[in-house]
Design a protein around this motif. Structure first.
Motif, short mmCIF file in Angstrom:
data_model
loop_
_atom_site.label_atom_id
_atom_site.label_comp_id
_atom_site.label_asym_id
_atom_site.label_seq_id
_atom_site.Cartn_x
_atom_site.Cartn_y
_atom_site.Cartn_z
N LEU A 174 0.69 -1.28 0.12
CA LEU A 174 0.11 0.06 -0.12
C LEU A 174 0.88 1.23 -0.02
O LEU A 174 0.57 2.13 -0.65
N ALA A 175 2.08 1.52 0.82
CA ALA A 175 2.98 2.22 0.64
C ALA A 175 3.64 2.49 -0.84
O ALA A 175 3.56 3.52 -1.13
N GLY A 189 2.54 7.33 6.06
CA GLY A 189 1.52 6.57 7.13
C GLY A 189 1.69 5.13 7.01
O GLY A 189 1.91 4.38 7.99
N TRP A 190 1.69 4.40 5.84
CA TRP A 190 1.77 3.23 5.53
C TRP A 190 3.29 2.41 5.92
O TRP A 190 3.41 1.39 6.38
N LEU A 191 4.30 3.44 5.75
CA LEU A 191 5.48 2.99 5.98
C LEU A 191 5.78 2.76 7.51
O LEU A 191 6.31 1.88 8.16
N ALA A 192 5.09 3.98 8.18
CA ALA A 192 4.94 3.78 9.71
C ALA A 192 4.39 2.67 10.14
O ALA A 192 4.86 1.96 11.16
N SER A 271 11.56 -2.58 0.11
CA SER A 271 10.16 -3.61 0.03
C SER A 271 10.69 -4.86 -0.59
O SER A 271 10.12 -5.84 0.05
N TRP A 272 11.50 -4.88 -1.26
CA TRP A 272 11.79 -6.18 -1.91
C TRP A 272 12.44 -7.18 -0.67
O TRP A 272 12.15 -8.52 -0.43
#
Length: 291
Positions: A174-175, A189-192, A271-272
């Motif tokens: 989502l991030a 926000g999604w990273l947090a 992310s990988w």
């Protein structure tokens, strides 16, 4: 090839750097000190090596971030970063593959042989009273080992932790989508949330270890089952901590305005790695807890 000529051809050649040899020296001290620590010489050398590795990582990645912001990287440089990250993840796959292979060998081959089963069941002659009852093995010299009361079951914390880590895989996706849509607030926000889920996983695993030691009598000294359990889950926990640290750096860069839909390989590499950590946990959950 001179730096200017290389840059003109689309590939940036960095100036000489002290970080590679310092990183090698720090890794040598870290691992060599750990080996000495196992032989009773104290953790000082290992601590020094760890401090050197952390310092070099901070400065080296800081230099790479600075070069990225300066716009010196082009298509060829970006391809080399992608190949480097792919090979790094491949090396991590091989790293965990060794431990999964050891678990398979012990469970399906070595332990049954010692119990008198299979093609090499004559190994039972070494310890005639050994019984194949994985994972609660009773060694031939039980006074030298910690005998667990029961194995670590898959229900409870392991299952909840699986939900937590799989959820973090969704939030990092989502991030990424928020980044591609240029929704910076949603990206941060999604990273947090992803980082918080990773830290929650580590905290729950620490609680699980406490339960293993205090309630189940399951320790590193509990024969091959204890060794493989803590090595596999412990190394995975370290990878979760590393991944959460990398994502924290990525979040800090996002808050400073870095990354765009067209140029965000730093985020993509993180992310990988996080998806790799998720995938390894699925294997651990199935083969360590349910197997």
């Amino acid at each position: 090839m001179a730096m200017t000529e290389a840059h003109a051809n689309g590939y940036y050649v960095a100036p000489p750097s002290p970080w590679p040899p310092l990183a090698a020296a720090g890794a040598f001290l870290l691992l060599g000190g750990f080996a000495l620590w196992l032989h009773g010489y104290g953790p000082l050398v290992s601590a020094i090596g760890g401090a050197v590795v952390v310092f070099v990582a901070f400065r080296w990645f800081g230099a790479v971030i600075g070069e990225s912001r300066a716009g010196v990287y082009h298509a060829a440089s970006n391809r080399s970063f992608r190949y480097g990250m792919m090979w790094f993840i491949f090396s991590e796959v091989m790293f965990f593959g060794v431990f999964f292979g050891a678990l398979f060998y012990l469970h399906y081959l070595a332990v049954p042989w010692l119990g008198g089963e299979g093609a090499k069941g004559a190994a039972h002659l070494l310890w005639p009273h050994f019984v194949n009852q994985w994972p609660l093995l009773v060694p031939p010299n039980p006074s030298e080992f910690t005998i667990p009361k029961e194995a670590m079951g898959p229900l409870g914390i392991p299952t909840f932790n699986t939900v937590v880590l799989m959820s973090s895989g969704v939030t990092v996706i989502l991030a990424h989508r928020a980044l591609l849509a240029e929704r910076r607030r949603a990206l941060a926000g999604w990273l947090a949330v992803t980082i918080a889920l990773g830290l929650a996983f580590v905290a729950l695993q620490a609680h699980e270890y406490r339960h293993a030691y205090l309630d189940l009598n399951l320790t590193l000294n509990s024969g091959v089952y204890g060794s493989t359990f803590f090595l596999l889950t412990g190394f995975h926990g370290l990878h979760v901590i590393l991944g959460a640290t990398v994502l924290t750096v990525i979040l800090a860069r996002v808050l400073q305005g870095d990354f765009s839909p067209a140029d965000h390989f730093g985020f993509k590499a993180a992310s990988w790695y996080w998806h790799f950590v998720d995938a390894v946990w699925v294997g651990l959950y199935l083969f360590v807890y349910w197997w």
